[in-house]
Design a protein around this motif. Structure first.
Motif, PDB file in Angstrom:
ATOM      1  N   UNK B  18       6.516   3.856   1.939  1.00 36.37           N
ATOM      2  CA  UNK B  18       7.186   4.974   2.593  1.00 36.37           C
ATOM      3  C   UNK B  18       8.569   5.136   1.978  1.00 36.37           C
ATOM      4  N   UNK B  19       9.046   6.347   1.920  1.00 34.37           N
ATOM      5  CA  UNK B  19      10.406   6.577   1.429  1.00 34.37           C
ATOM      6  C   UNK B  19      11.370   5.912   2.402  1.00 34.37           C
ATOM      7  N   UNK B  20      12.557   5.629   1.914  1.00 37.12           N
ATOM      8  CA  UNK B  20      13.458   4.822   2.730  1.00 37.12           C
ATOM      9  C   UNK B  20      14.685   5.576   3.220  1.00 37.12           C
ATOM     10  N   UNK B  21      14.563   6.880   3.332  1.00 32.25           N
ATOM     11  CA  UNK B  21      15.706   7.672   3.794  1.00 32.25           C
ATOM     12  C   UNK B  21      15.829   7.628   5.313  1.00 32.25           C
ATOM     13  N   UNK B  22      16.556   8.574   5.847  1.00 33.81           N
ATOM     14  CA  UNK B  22      16.731   8.642   7.297  1.00 33.81           C
ATOM     15  C   UNK B  22      15.431   9.000   7.989  1.00 33.81           C
ATOM     16  N   UNK B  23      14.582   9.671   7.264  1.00 32.31           N
ATOM     17  CA  UNK B  23      13.334  10.124   7.849  1.00 32.31           C
ATOM     18  C   UNK B  23      12.182   9.664   6.958  1.00 32.31           C
ATOM     19  N   UNK B  24      11.791   8.388   7.079  1.00 33.04           N
ATOM     20  CA  UNK B  24      10.801   7.846   6.157  1.00 33.04           C
ATOM     21  C   UNK B  24       9.483   8.601   6.229  1.00 33.04           C
ATOM     22  N   UNK B  25       8.928   8.922   5.078  1.00 37.26           N
ATOM     23  CA  UNK B  25       7.604   9.519   5.091  1.00 37.26           C
ATOM     24  C   UNK B  25       6.789   8.921   3.958  1.00 37.26           C
ATOM     25  N   UNK B  26       5.470   8.962   4.082  1.00 38.44           N
ATOM     26  CA  UNK B  26       4.627   8.351   3.057  1.00 38.44           C
ATOM     27  C   UNK B  26       4.848   9.029   1.701  1.00 38.44           C
ATOM     28  N   UNK B  27       4.927   8.214   0.656  1.00 40.93           N
ATOM     29  CA  UNK B  27       5.192   8.760  -0.667  1.00 40.93           C
ATOM     30  C   UNK B  27       3.880   9.125  -1.353  1.00 40.93           C
ATOM     31  N   UNK B  28       3.626  10.413  -1.469  1.00 40.07           N
ATOM     32  CA  UNK B  28       2.424  10.925  -2.126  1.00 40.07           C
ATOM     33  C   UNK B  28       2.859  12.124  -2.956  1.00 40.07           C
ATOM     34  N   UNK B  29       2.632  12.092  -4.245  1.00 33.85           N
ATOM     35  CA  UNK B  29       2.986  13.280  -5.042  1.00 33.85           C
ATOM     36  C   UNK B  29       1.822  13.672  -5.936  1.00 33.85           C
ATOM     37  N   UNK B  30       1.853  14.906  -6.318  1.00 31.42           N
ATOM     38  CA  UNK B  30       0.809  15.430  -7.191  1.00 31.42           C
ATOM     39  C   UNK B  30       1.415  15.761  -8.541  1.00 31.42           C
ATOM     40  N   UNK B  31       0.789  15.247  -9.606  1.00 30.86           N
ATOM     41  CA  UNK B  31       1.310  15.465 -10.954  1.00 30.86           C
ATOM     42  C   UNK B  31       1.396  16.958 -11.231  1.00 30.86           C
ATOM     43  N   UNK B  32       0.345  17.669 -10.889  1.00 30.69           N
ATOM     44  CA  UNK B  32       0.308  19.100 -11.162  1.00 30.69           C
ATOM     45  C   UNK B  32      -0.453  19.771 -10.025  1.00 30.69           C
TER      46      UNK B  32
END
Lengths: 615, 196
Positions: B18-32
């Motif tokens: 999960x991202x570690x900012x103030x509002x953690x959210x699952x890290x999922x990205x799409x290349x394209x």
């Protein structure tokens, strides 16, 4: 329909995900393997309908049965409706894309009066005759359930069967009876007659309504001696044994409530006199902590949702809330699932509760104060005091919140301009509370949002006898409230008066309004709960052409001895009780809640629920 | 799609970062990310698994077991290319064949200049020249339909959505032809090798 062409057309409209189907957990069966096909229709957009818990419960319940395939249908948005009409696409179900008219049942859920024209429009798009008497084929059978069935007389001409109360059992009993008739042969008339004997089933065509010269109802008569009269609602008596889905269909597109919803109890102990839900869902029946934890866990596992909403009419009234939250937090924190508790009462809000639901996101808090002065809050039996409101706001501010939203109603019985002014004064006191805090956060401002809706008297409430205030009065009160607000920290939003007026007409309407609905539908009325589509002029023309006066339904005081259009429907709150409550309201006498003292409403006939808890 | 993936991952029980900012959210990205309404035959999603010793070859099976129809996970590998290396994508575009569409297409694509109108972020339209952006194309037939195979620039530097080309084509040929399916078949690097 050719799939290639269909997909091509989908790309020409907004949000194709509304019509594509194929979501996680949607149920696809082989139609050859099923006996009964049920089209569950929500007469509003996909985003609204998919947020509704009732449809999820019944969808899963029906589909558990191998012989039934239940599919979802929503009102197509106007852009897609135009595409459907110009390409001769009939209303179809999302899972199979098969035309709804070929189904055994077309079932509507009636959640609000302003969706009635969508019911008609969907029947038309399906290619099914609108009027029940014109549907001479055995199927489809058009049925409807939901809270509006406590007075769905305005739809009586269109619907074959109404389900009164909770549908889990009666629905399946009717489906089983249907199967018998389908296989053994039989007429629709015979089937409906037999179905009417099932508890919680109301077949409106079997009852004749006569009117007096002044337009009031003179009599409602069953056509046969063995028909139930009055027709009583059906409820689940033991919620721990009642079916609850362990899967929700998870939409691709963003919907209004996109989270796991865990029901914790039905009914409400409070008896706020304006609130229809508080009366028609009686008696209060709770689920046990074990049941709730088990069901909520299963739902999260099957959907992948990271938020659970604990659903009920007044979540903080759950008897064992603290224990429940602790048990849920045991696993939700670990799995990064957040809990949300809608419908918190302002007098039950504590530091500990705040601590438990307060994760990383600090959103604003929303409370329903309903009325601006203590006198009026006593009239409506809201049973909260100004001190409680202010101390709750203080707790919230100290907990780091800087935004508070308060709901109020306008047009309540006995309301004066002083009560309206009270709304502004209360909001101002909340602003002052923030600035009086010794340790208020530096550099932060407070915002108090007051949202004022228009009170609509509803059947089966103590206020069912009251006239709804006129549109002119609403406008003048809305204007007055605006003048009473002097702080820029207070924002004020209010509700369109025209839609409330029409809602009031249909809430307490009778069967003659069926004609008005047809006229309005012909004039193109649909999505009436959406301000951008609502056109009061068309509606007034429709009333005019039918020779009916909408003010007769909305703005007239109804004497206690008048026969109301819904008096033959029994939602197990007696008219005597409602009259007693209304008299207390006039004297601003409050009524204790169901856990403090029984007020004898009549809901104890079921032999279960809060009526039999130890006090 | 992002929401769907997050839910599928949660459902599958794979523990991701999960991202570690103030509002953690699952890290999922799409290349394209794939445009709405297109089919994708080779799509790439980046996730970060919490457990360093996790056997990532198990991921496709886990996700497929919770996945709706029409979405299939092929394999999970350690990233080899940087997302910035994506240069092209290949597409299969199918047209209903009315006997003339392939001729119309080839004369359209062999013109010296193909101008398309692209909506800019400001909301107005900009003319762009597509001719020199088309890396290669080939027109054939498939099951009685006309198939255009085409390679267009893709990625963060230069990206051409095939819809732009189709709109330009429709613009010159009224709407007697229509394409009913666009599939992105591959994501490629600058030397036209498969991006991994």
């Amino acid at each position: 329909m050719d799939e290639k062409r269909f997909e091509q057309l989908l790309l020409t409209v907004q949000k194709p995900g509304r019509y594509s189907g194929g979501e996680i957990n949607s149920v696809v069966k082989d139609k050859k393997d099923v006996d009964v096909r049920f089209a569950f229709c929500f007469p509003d957009s996909y985003e609204v309908g998919m947020s509704h818990l009732g449809i999820k419960i019944l969808y899963s319940l029906f589909n558990e049965r191998p012989d039934i395939w239940c599919e979802r249908v929503f009102a197509p948005w106007t852009d897609f409706e135009a595409v459907m009409r110009s390409n001769d696409i009939p209303l179809f179900a999302l899972e199979s894309r098969d035309p709804v008219k070929d189904f055994d049942f077309i079932g509507f859920t009636l959640q609000y009066e302003l969706s009635y024209t969508n019911v008609l429009n969907m029947l038309e798009l399906a290619g099914v005759p609108l009027l029940a008497k014109d549907r001479t084929d055995f199927s489809p059978i058009v049925v409807a359930g939901g809270p509006c069935t406590c007075n769905a007389e305005p739809l009586a001409d269109f619907i074959d069967i109404f389900f009164l109360g909770e549908g889990e059992e009666a629905d399946l009993e009717v489906i089983d009876l249907y199967k018998k008739y389908k296989h053994n042969g039989g007429t629709k008339t015979d089937f409906l007659r037999e179905a009417s004997k099932i508890e919680g089933v109301y077949v409106p065509s079997l009852y004749d309504v006569k009117y007096n010269d002044d337009g009031t109802v003179s009599s409602v008569t069953p056509q046969f001696d063995d028909l139930p009269f009055p027709i009583r609602k059906r409820i689940e008596t033991d919620l721990d044994k009642t079916y609850y889905p362990d899967e929700f269909v998870v939409p691709y597109i963003e919907i209004i409530h996109d989270r796991a919803v865990q029901e914790i109890f039905r009914g409400c102990i409070r008896g706020c006199r304006f609130c229809q839900a508080g009366f028609i869902y009686r008696p209060v029946r709770e689920k046990s902590v074990d049941t709730i934890c088990r069901q909520a866990k299963a739902l999260c596992d099957s959907t992948g949702y990271d938020e659970i909403s604990l659903s009920s009419l007044s979540t903080s009234d759950y008897t064992d809330l603290e224990n429940l939250l602790n048990r849920l937090l045991e696993w939700t924190e670990k799995e990064r699932i957040s809990l949300s508790l809608p419908s918190l009462r302002i007098d039950k809000f504590s530091d500990e509760l705040l601590e438990k639901i307060n994760h990383d996101r600090k959103r604003g808090l929303t409370f329903a104060a309903e009325a601006g002065t203590q006198r009026l809050r006593d009239v409506i039996n809201k049973n909260i005091t100004e001190e409680e409101i202010l101390s709750t706001c203080k707790t919230a501010f100290e907990g780091g919140y800087t935004a508070v939203k308060l709901y109020f109603m306008m047009g309540l019985p006995t309301e004066t301009y002083d009560d309206i002014k009270g709304i502004a004064e209360l909001a101002q006191k909340i602003v002052d509370t923030f600035y009086q805090m010794p340790n208020k956060p530096k550099g932060k401002s407070v915002s108090v949002n007051i949202s004022v809706s228009n009170f609509v008297p509803k059947p089966f409430t103590p206020f069912q006898f009251h006239p709804q205030i006129t549109r002119d009065e609403i406008i003048s009160k809305q204007q007055y409230l605006k003048e009473c607000i002097h702080s820029r920290k207070i924002s004020y939003s209010y509700h369109e008066n025209k839609t409330s007026f029409l809602e009031g007409v249909f809430a307490r309407g009778d069967r003659r309004l069926s004609k008005v609905l047809i006229k309005a539908h012909e004039k193109g009325c649909k999505f009436d709960s959406w301000d951008e589509f609502f056109d009061l002029e068309k509606w007034l023309d429709a009333f005019n052409e039918c020779g009916l006066d909408p003010e007769f339904y909305a703005n007239r005081e109804r004497p206690y001895d008048e026969i109301n259009p819904w008096d033959h429907i029994d939602f197990c709150v007696s008219k005597e009780f409602l009259i007693r409550e209304n008299e207390n309201a006039k004297k601003a006498i409050t009524t204790p809640n169901c856990r403090q003292k029984c007020s004898g409403c009549g809901a104890n006939v079921f032999g279960k629920g809060v009526c039999f808890e130890k006090r | 799609m992002n929401r769907l993936m997050i839910r599928l991952i949660r459902k599958s029980g794979i523990d991701i970062w999960y991202t570690e900012g103030f509002n953690p959210h699952p890290y999922v990205t799409f290349a394209l990310p794939l445009p709405l309404g297109f089919e994708g035959e080779y799509e790439i999603m980046d996730i970060r698994v919490m457990d360093d010793d996790y056997d990532i070859s198990l991921i496709p099976e886990k996700l497929n077991s919770v996945c709706p129809r029409y979405i299939h996970f092929e394999r999970a590998v350690e990233p080899q290319d940087k997302v910035g290396n994506i240069a092209f994508a290949s597409y299969d575009i199918l047209f209903d064949d009315n006997g003339e569409v392939s001729k119309a297409l080839s004369s359209f694509l062999s013109k010296p200049s193909i101008i398309a109108l692209k909506k800019t972020k400001k909301g107005d339209f900009k003319e762009i020249e597509l001719k020199d952006k088309i890396k290669s194309y080939e027109i054939s037939t498939k099951n009685g339909d006309t198939l255009l195979k085409i390679i267009l620039p893709a990625g963060s530097n230069d990206n051409v959505n095939p819809s732009l080309l189709l709109e330009a084509f429709y613009g010159e040929n009224t709407d007697v032809y229509y394409c009913f399916n666009v599939a992105r078949t591959d994501i490629l690097n600058a030397s036209l090798g498969r991006f991994i």
